[in-house]
Design an enzyme around this catalytic site. Structure first.
Site, PDB file in Angstrom:
ATOM      1  N   GLY A   1     -46.967 -19.031 -15.746  1.00  0.00           N
ATOM      2  CA  GLY A   1     -46.196 -19.017 -16.987  1.00  0.00           C
ATOM      3  C   GLY A   1     -46.838 -18.158 -18.056  1.00  0.00           C
ATOM      4  O   GLY A   1     -46.155 -17.400 -18.760  1.00  0.00           O
TER       5      GLY A   1
ATOM      6  N   HIS B   1     -75.451  -0.332 -20.946  1.00  0.00           N
ATOM      7  CA  HIS B   1     -74.938  -0.305 -22.322  1.00  0.00           C
ATOM      8  C   HIS B   1     -74.213   1.019 -22.562  1.00  0.00           C
ATOM      9  O   HIS B   1     -74.719   2.068 -22.181  1.00  0.00           O
ATOM     10  CB  HIS B   1     -76.090  -0.447 -23.309  1.00  0.00           C
ATOM     11  CG  HIS B   1     -75.686  -0.284 -24.740  1.00  0.00           C
ATOM     12  ND1 HIS B   1     -75.038  -1.272 -25.448  1.00  0.00           N
ATOM     13  CD2 HIS B   1     -75.818   0.771 -25.596  1.00  0.00           C
ATOM     14  CE1 HIS B   1     -74.804  -0.851 -26.685  1.00  0.00           C
ATOM     15  NE2 HIS B   1     -75.260   0.387 -26.794  1.00  0.00           N
TER      16      HIS B   1
ATOM     17  N   THR C   1     -47.021 -14.102   0.066  1.00  0.00           N
ATOM     18  CA  THR C   1     -46.661 -14.203  -1.349  1.00  0.00           C
ATOM     19  C   THR C   1     -47.503 -13.277  -2.214  1.00  0.00           C
ATOM     20  O   THR C   1     -46.990 -12.580  -3.088  1.00  0.00           O
ATOM     21  CB  THR C   1     -46.816 -15.656  -1.831  1.00  0.00           C
ATOM     22  OG1 THR C   1     -45.872 -16.474  -1.143  1.00  0.00           O
ATOM     23  CG2 THR C   1     -46.571 -15.758  -3.335  1.00  0.00           C
TER      24      THR C   1
ATOM     25  N   GLU D   1     -45.103 -26.829 -22.230  1.00  0.00           N
ATOM     26  CA  GLU D   1     -46.141 -27.346 -21.337  1.00  0.00           C
ATOM     27  C   GLU D   1     -46.327 -28.840 -21.583  1.00  0.00           C
ATOM     28  O   GLU D   1     -46.564 -29.266 -22.703  1.00  0.00           O
ATOM     29  CB  GLU D   1     -47.450 -26.588 -21.565  1.00  0.00           C
ATOM     30  CG  GLU D   1     -48.660 -27.171 -20.876  1.00  0.00           C
ATOM     31  CD  GLU D   1     -48.485 -27.300 -19.360  1.00  0.00           C
ATOM     32  OE1 GLU D   1     -48.619 -28.437 -18.854  1.00  0.00           O
ATOM     33  OE2 GLU D   1     -48.191 -26.286 -18.695  1.00  0.00           O
TER      34      GLU D   1
ATOM     35  N   ALA E   1     -55.302 -16.343  -3.779  1.00  0.00           N
ATOM     36  CA  ALA E   1     -55.348 -15.475  -2.606  1.00  0.00           C
ATOM     37  C   ALA E   1     -56.765 -15.322  -2.087  1.00  0.00           C
ATOM     38  O   ALA E   1     -57.003 -15.365  -0.868  1.00  0.00           O
ATOM     39  CB  ALA E   1     -54.766 -14.104  -2.949  1.00  0.00           C
TER      40      ALA E   1
END
Length: 461
Positions: free
Chosen positions: A183, A438, A45, A201, A313
């Site tokens: 989503g 930086h 997948t 949701e 994964a």
């Protein structure tokens, strides 16, 4: 070792996704003779229908935003259109290159790849067609599938992420059922491509598994982008016709759109593969194991999305390596779930590792936890990138950092140091003594720890 028919191995791995192929590669590296059984394509997948293609779409979406918003940086450009044919070609080229490389790697390790649907038919045997492959050890790694809700059928204009990844058009409008990682990532892509997006949701927040401070900031960012969402309300039903879908919620609200994307999570692919018949314990379809990922049956192990926990994964990779090393007698350290980094690759990104503030208080006590938020507005590189967000640190009082939580563009690239801090149980003073380059966003992690150690540089006491 292999018999004359080539069907007996040291290890048989059922499933060639992230967990399965990692186990096979590491075991072969350690001198084991391995059979890797896969019904589809090696890579599973993540490579073909998940991590890689969705991140390719997200990169294309970022480029669309850059073209649209370039004038803010003095670069004047126009976005003519989204060519989904070209986007998909780019996505498929990325997948193809990685797939070819993986195939070559598996071949170089002399792993036997068996194409076909495998079924566990004994404590050391997996059947593919008319052939049975036996191993001194068997590793179950059959992965997951895109779930739906009871009674909600996938088809037509009601799709899952599998179909969303192959769309040859950008929907004018989309309703997304589920505000978790999948989503939210598709909402981010489609909004950048020009679609009107509404998320539904059932839980009180988007990305509900994250620290609530990140969830609230994520919601503010999506609201600012014009992504609509309805929280804490359940889906009731959907009807569809040639023009689109009509979605109703239990609170009486209804919505119309071109498509409904069902993104309610992934289920374990454990049906019809013989696990229960061989005595493997399942709970809601997940394979139950001990902390060493052993199933309690013979020499059968399980890794990846079929094992309860984070369906990621990189978790599968780590579990596959862990089991292979156990089989080879290396005695590796068990994997700690809370130490696994998590990233939502949307705009903005959310990245975290370790315990949320709420979880830390449950584990260590309400008064034994200290937190700090460092605003990225004080970080030079974030200012250059024009991204907003913050880093939230969670520590035990007078103890180590137990959680690192971040929101902002590209913060997923910072989680590597975050997971070292959490997994090595570093104190804020330890990290504060390190020098960060930086200007980088990584520098914000250093400054957050400086502040938590009581010596802020670019932050107020």
């Amino acid at each position: 070792m292999a018999d004359t028919n080539g069907t007996a191995f040291d290890i048989v791995v059922l499933g060639a996704g992230s967990g399965g192929y990692a186990a096979a590669l590491r075991a072969a590296q350690l001198g084991k003779n391995v059979a890797l059984i896969e019904a589809d394509k090696v890579g599973g997948t993540c490579l073909h229908n998940g991590c890689i293609p969705t991140k390719a779409l997200l990169h294309a979406a970022e480029l669309a935003d850059n073209a649209r918003e370039g004038a803010h940086f003095g670069v004047h450009s126009t976005l003519d259109r989204i060519d989904m044919g070209g986007v998909n070609q780019y996505k498929d080229t990325v997948i193809g290159g990685l797939y070819k490389g993986l195939q070559g790697l598996i071949k170089s390790r002399k792993i036997t790849v068996v194409e076909g649907h495998g079924k566990l038919v004994g404590q050391n045997a997996v059947q593919v067609g008319d052939t049975t492959y036996t191993g001194d050890h068997v590793i179950l790694a059959t992965g997951s599938y895109a779930r739906s809700l009871p009674g909600l059928e996938i088809g037509g204009r009601v799709i899952t992420s599998d179909q969303a990844l192959t769309l040859d058009f950008v929907p004018k409008s989309a309703i997304i059922l589920g505000g978790g990682v999948i989503g939210s990532e598709f909402a981010s892509v489609w909004k950048s491509f020009g679609a009107d997006v509404t998320i539904i949701e059932a839980l009180p927040h988007l990305v509900p598994n994250e620290d609530v401070a990140l969830s609230k900031a994520f919601e503010r960012a999506f609201r600012k982008r014009g992504i609509a969402f309805n929280l804490g309300v359940r889906f009731q039903g959907v009807t569809q016709n040639d023009n689109g879908v009509h979605v109703t919620l239990e609170d009486g609200k209804s919505f119309d759109a071109d498509l409904l994307l069902v993104a309610v999570g992934r289920g374990p692919r454990t049906s019809g593969v013989g696990y229960e018949e061989q005595g493997i314990t399942l709970d809601r379809g997940f394979v139950i194991t001990d902390e060493k990922l052993h199933t309690g049956v013979g020499n059968i192990w399980a890794v990846g999305d079929i094992v309860p926990g984070l369906q990621l994964a990189h978790r599968g990779f780590a579990q596959g390596i862990f089991v292979a090393e156990q089989i080879a007698g290396l005695n590796p350290q068990p994997i700690v779930e809370s130490g696994i980094p998590r990233v939502t690759y949307s705009h903005p990104e959310v990245a975290s590792v370790g315990l949320t503030e709420a979880a830390a208080k449950e584990v260590h006590g309400e008064d034994a936890v200290e937190t700090l938020e460092y605003n990225l507005a004080g970080n030079g590189k974030s200012k250059i990138l024009d991204t907003q967000g913050f880093i939230k640190l969670v520590r035990q009082k007078d103890g180590p950092v137990v959680g690192v939580h971040m929101i902002g563009d590209r913060v997923g690239e910072l989680i590597g140091e975050g997971q070292l801090i959490v997994n090595w149980e570093a104190y804020p003073e330890d990290v504060a003594s390190l020098i960060h380059a930086h200007p980088t966003q990584n520098e914000a992690l250093g400054e957050a720890h400086l502040a938590l150690a009581g010596k802020p540089l670019h932050a107020h006491n």
